[in-house]
Design an enzyme around this catalytic site. Structure first.
Site, PDB file in Angstrom:
ATOM      1  N   CYS A 150       0.741   7.272   3.648  1.00 49.42           N
ATOM      2  CA  CYS A 150       0.258   7.086   4.828  1.00 49.42           C
ATOM      3  C   CYS A 150      -0.030   5.736   5.133  1.00 49.42           C
ATOM      4  O   CYS A 150      -0.033   5.097   6.438  1.00 49.42           O
ATOM      5  CB  CYS A 150      -1.042   7.747   5.174  1.00 49.42           C
ATOM      6  SG  CYS A 150      -2.125   8.033   3.736  1.00 49.42           S
ATOM      7  N   HIS A 242      -5.659   5.302   9.889  1.00 50.64           N
ATOM      8  CA  HIS A 242      -5.984   3.992   9.024  1.00 50.64           C
ATOM      9  C   HIS A 242      -5.425   2.730   9.859  1.00 50.64           C
ATOM     10  O   HIS A 242      -4.452   2.458  10.454  1.00 50.64           O
ATOM     11  CB  HIS A 242      -4.787   4.169   7.949  1.00 50.64           C
ATOM     12  CG  HIS A 242      -4.993   5.306   6.896  1.00 50.64           C
ATOM     13  ND1 HIS A 242      -6.062   6.163   7.080  1.00 50.64           N
ATOM     14  CD2 HIS A 242      -3.887   5.949   5.895  1.00 50.64           C
ATOM     15  CE1 HIS A 242      -5.750   6.967   6.053  1.00 50.64           C
ATOM     16  NE2 HIS A 242      -4.683   6.769   5.516  1.00 50.64           N
TER      17      HIS A 242
END
Ligand code: NAP
Length: 344
Positions: A150, A242
């Protein structure tokens, strides 16, 4: 005609996102769900602690969860989305491929295997054809395709926009959301009022997967990009999204304005889950931010801002939604690419 699909590890954080994205998808129909032996044989609604922000689809809630083994998945299922822990994926994904299933997987096992395509469709869709090598080598009727970690997915599209300037060295520091560790990954006592400056194995994934993704495929093998990458990964107390600080040194001169233009103009793909634009570029120095910007492009876009000159070349920040663009949505997009390229 829709493709019947299954989800391996359907009760977890990524599995739930997969259900959320696949249930309304016009090309895919959810026909099988699997999880651990503790959940197998039970109704999905009784074993999944449902935590995504839309209700469990009625049809899925009533489905019986199967064991994670090929014999437990109906033969008319063609495509499996895997969101298993990597140790489990390493053990069972090859069995599914050998049994003829095409597997689009999130798990980190086999991502760097020479004959396994590691794909971000907008970046390296041409690597998909390494599947021909995979089928020759392994004798599988099925196939195994991976999406990257990710946090790799967050910064690689922004680098892809800059390749014409000659990428030489990249430093990246991440601020990663708790959902990236899965539901049981980080306890509240560990993370509230805190930041953890290490995520086991994560730095290595950013450093290796990025070079593989930006590498070239000559029809037989993939040659990695020669840039140097150093990563530092931090867990922080955001829920999803993120955020990453990136420094890039290039061979050619690269101004912040040129970098912004290259990112804003980076082409989208004509696949249902590929957003247009792929990269949202902010003028503001304090954007992107996880809470404000993670759902751009239905969670499939990357965003970037804060472009400026620094001692270590161009500096900027980027962001993506880790369980959508960074996991479930990435696998679904790879499924769309497999369908478009005749692998289903
Ligand atoms: P998770 O919430 O812990 O879910 C794990 C899933 O795997 C559950 O459905 C669990 O079923 C099942 N499972 C566990 N052990 C099993 C076994 N022995 N046999 C069969 N099934 C088993 O994890 P997650 O966050 O969804 O992550 C799944 C995978 O995606 C991991 O490989 C992770 O590294 C990767 N990934 C995650 C993210 C993210 O942002 N979270 C991003 C990219 C990649 P039970 O409910 O029955 O235990």
């Amino acid at each position: 005609m829709t493709v019947r699909v299954g989800i391996l590890g359907a009760t977890g954080a990524v599995g739930q996102r997969l259900i959320q994205l696949l249930e309304p998808h016009p090309d895919f129909e959810i026909a099988a769900l699997t999880a651990s032996d503790a959940s197998a044989g039970e109704a999905y609604r009784d074993v999944a602690k449902w935590r995504v922000d839309t209700p469990i689809p009625d049809a899925v809630a009533e489905m019986t969860v199967g064991a994670t083994e090929p014999d437990a998945v109906p033969n008319d299922v063609d495509l499996l989305f895997s969101s298993l822990p990597s140790s489990v994926g390493a053990a069972v994904e090859p069995d599914f491929c050998e049994a003829g299933y095409v597997v689009s997987s999130n798990s980190s096992n086999s991502r760097m295997a020479a004959d396994v395509p590691l794909i971000i469709p907008e970046v390296n869709a041409d690597h998909l054809d390494v599947l021909e090598v995979q089928r020759d080598d392994r004798g599988w009727d099925g196939a195994l395709v991976k999406n990257p970690n990710c946090s790799t997915i967050t910064f690689v599209p922004t680098l892809a926009a800059l390749t014409e300037y000659g990428l030489e060295r990249v430093h990246v520091a991440t601020l990663q959301a708790v959902s990236g560790a899965g539901y049981d990954g980080v306890t509240s006592m560990e993370i509230i009022d805190n930041a953890i400056p290490h995520i086991g194995g994560e730095e290595d994934k950013l450093e290796t997967e990025s070079k593989r993704l930006l590498g070239t495929f000559d029809g037989a093998e993939i040659t990695q990009h020669e840039m140097e990458v150093a990563a530092s990964c931090n867990r922080i107390a955001t829920l999803d999204g993120h955020l990453e600080n990136v420094w890039v040194e290039t061979d050619e001169d690269l101004s912040p304005e040129a970098a912004k233009a290259a990112m804003a103009d980076y082409p989208a793909l004509d696949l249902r889950s590929s957003p247009d634009p792929l990269i949202h570029v902010f003028d503001d120095l304090d954007r992107p931010q996880p809470r404000l910007d993670r759902t751009l492009g239905d969670g499939m876009a990357v965003s970037a801002g804060g472009h400026r000159e620094s001692t270590f070349g161009l500096q900027y920040n980027c962001l993506s939604h880790n369980t959508i663009r960074g996991a479930a949505g990435a696998s679904v997009l790879n499924g769309e690419l497999l369908l478009e390229n005749g692998y289903l």
